[in-house]
Design a protein around this motif. Structure first.
Motif, PDB file in Angstrom:
ATOM      1  N   LYS A  71       0.854  -1.195   0.000  1.00  0.00           N
ATOM      2  CA  LYS A  71       0.000   0.000   0.000  1.00  0.00           C
ATOM      3  C   LYS A  71       0.891   1.248   0.000  1.00  0.00           C
ATOM      4  O   LYS A  71       1.144   1.844   1.046  1.00  0.00           O
ATOM      5  CB  LYS A  71      -0.908   0.009   1.233  1.00  0.00           C
ATOM      6  CG  LYS A  71      -1.989  -1.042   1.250  1.00  0.00           C
ATOM      7  CD  LYS A  71      -3.130  -0.682   0.315  1.00  0.00           C
ATOM      8  CE  LYS A  71      -4.304  -1.664   0.459  1.00  0.00           C
ATOM      9  NZ  LYS A  71      -5.427  -1.292  -0.444  1.00  0.00           N
ATOM     10  N   ILE A  75       3.757   8.690  -3.645  1.00  0.00           N
ATOM     11  CA  ILE A  75       4.214   8.265  -4.968  1.00  0.00           C
ATOM     12  C   ILE A  75       4.682   9.458  -5.786  1.00  0.00           C
ATOM     13  O   ILE A  75       4.024  10.498  -5.845  1.00  0.00           O
ATOM     14  CB  ILE A  75       3.092   7.527  -5.724  1.00  0.00           C
ATOM     15  CG1 ILE A  75       2.581   6.338  -4.895  1.00  0.00           C
ATOM     16  CG2 ILE A  75       3.584   7.052  -7.089  1.00  0.00           C
ATOM     17  CD1 ILE A  75       1.440   5.584  -5.540  1.00  0.00           C
ATOM     18  N   LEU A  84      -2.509   7.331 -11.800  1.00  0.00           N
ATOM     19  CA  LEU A  84      -2.426   7.065 -10.364  1.00  0.00           C
ATOM     20  C   LEU A  84      -3.592   7.699  -9.618  1.00  0.00           C
ATOM     21  O   LEU A  84      -4.189   7.087  -8.720  1.00  0.00           O
ATOM     22  CB  LEU A  84      -1.096   7.579  -9.825  1.00  0.00           C
ATOM     23  CG  LEU A  84       0.128   6.761 -10.236  1.00  0.00           C
ATOM     24  CD1 LEU A  84       1.406   7.551 -10.060  1.00  0.00           C
ATOM     25  CD2 LEU A  84       0.193   5.459  -9.434  1.00  0.00           C
ATOM     26  N   ALA A  89      -4.509   7.218  -5.637  1.00  0.00           N
ATOM     27  CA  ALA A  89      -3.153   7.274  -5.094  1.00  0.00           C
ATOM     28  C   ALA A  89      -2.817   8.677  -4.601  1.00  0.00           C
ATOM     29  O   ALA A  89      -3.381   9.673  -5.070  1.00  0.00           O
ATOM     30  CB  ALA A  89      -2.143   6.845  -6.156  1.00  0.00           C
ATOM     31  N   VAL A 170      -1.100   0.277  -6.834  1.00  0.00           N
ATOM     32  CA  VAL A 170      -1.344   0.966  -5.556  1.00  0.00           C
ATOM     33  C   VAL A 170      -2.061   0.083  -4.542  1.00  0.00           C
ATOM     34  O   VAL A 170      -2.367   0.526  -3.433  1.00  0.00           O
ATOM     35  CB  VAL A 170      -2.139   2.272  -5.764  1.00  0.00           C
ATOM     36  CG1 VAL A 170      -1.449   3.166  -6.769  1.00  0.00           C
ATOM     37  CG2 VAL A 170      -3.575   2.000  -6.187  1.00  0.00           C
TER      38      VAL A 170
END
Length: 337
Positions: A71, A75, A84, A89, A170
């Motif tokens: 997890k 990022i 993402l 994310a 993710v």
């Protein structure tokens, strides 16, 4: 005399007893004080709370298997910001043009610009636990900062593959499926709205004009709204265009003189003109070959903003579905007048 001696003995005994009682009391007080101090070595104090240890798993890439967080929490990416964000994310760093993407700009308000090409020092400052890149110029240096996934352009061929890929990365496949369900519903509603507006046999061509005067054409999965137009809304690509894009990796360049060969009932044109000079589009639209196109004569030509329609991340594609539908309905109403 004897009586006095007895009294002395009794007094001595009482004195000794008092000393003993006092000593016992002092020992008890010392014991109680020791207990209340609660030093770690002498009591069973609760264990200190420890930070959770991050879990890792293996993820296969063209550069081999990479151990990534199950997890990831922070990022950094170059060109995968929209992908993402579509699966929830936390993107803390991204390349600069992402901030011009109207579909994700708000979600990136707290993210940092990491440059293009990506700046290793800026990435280091952000303390990411995962890095995802489309280009691998600084791969080795980035890999020393955090687990780094190199996903070259074309790793995913369409919105479905893209969302599921990044949902896997993710660690939230469920959110990926939720996005896809919502996207399919939006596409269905868009097709319903266009019934009676655009005939199923009506063709649509997607073009791009550069500031150098070059003309390019695009197919179903190459950006410029292709996925929204052809896949989501089911509008028809001319056979002449499909043949060329399929043979040339999704897009191809053509000359201005060849435009009639790739004509479509509707034309969508993104214009790349970063300095806003307007010269290339004026030169094109002044040509007789341009003025003779059916889409131009029938007021079914659309000149679209580059930043809005160039994008091909999932959030952009989803947003483009609504924009295309609204544009076609508005133009049909305009042409009725």
């Amino acid at each position: 005399m004897l009586k006095r001696k007895s009294l002395l003995i009794i007094s001595a005994l009482i004195l000794m007893l008092s000393v003993l009682v006092s000593a016992c009391g002092g020992a008890n007080n010392a014991t109680n004080s020791k207990t209340s101090t609660n030093t770690p070595a002498e009591t069973e104090a609760p264990a200190p709370t420890e930070a959770p240890v991050a879990e890792y798993r293996s993820f296969d890439t063209t550069k081999g298997a990479v151990q990534i967080p199950v997890k990831p929490l922070r990022i950094v990416t170059d060109y995968y910001g929209g992908e993402l964000l579509s699966v929830g994310a936390n993107v803390v760093g991204v390349e600069p043009s992402a901030f011009d993407n109207p579909f994700i700009a708000e979600q990136l308000k707290d993210a940092a610009d990491v440059g293009a090409p990506i700046n290793v020092e800026k990435v280091l400052e952000l303390k990411p636990d995962l890095i995802v890149v489309m280009y691998d110029e600084s791969y080795e240096s980035l890999s020393k900062i955090a687990p780094t996934l190199y996903l070259p352009y074309g790793t995913a061929s369409d919105i479905y593959e893209s969302v599921r890929l990044f949902g896997d990365i993710v660690g939230d496949k469920e959110k990926a499926e939720q996005f896809i369900t919502a996207y399919d519903q939006k596409a269905k509603e868009g097709r319903e709205r266009l019934k009676g507006i655009v005939d199923e046999n009506t063709t649509v061509g997607i073009f791009e004009l550069t500031d150098k005067g070059e003309i390019w054409m695009f197919g179903e999965n190459s950006g410029r709204s292709g996925q929204a137009v052809y896949n989501a809304l089911g509008l028809k690509i001319p056979d002449s265009i499909k043949k060329q894009v399929d043979a040339n990796g999704g897009f191809f360049q053509l000359s201005k003189e060849a435009l009639p060969e790739y004509a479509a009932d509707y034309m969508f044109m993104t214009v790349y003109d970063p300095e806003k000079k307007g010269e290339a589009i004026k030169q094109l639209t002044d040509l007789a070959v341009w003025k003779g196109l059916d889409a131009v004569k029938n007021n079914q030509y659309f000149e679209n903003d580059f930043d809005t329609f160039y994008r091909y991340d999932p959030l952009a594609i989803s947003g483009q579905v609504d924009l295309i539908v609204d544009m076609l309905i508005a133009r049909a109403d305009e042409n009725k007048k």
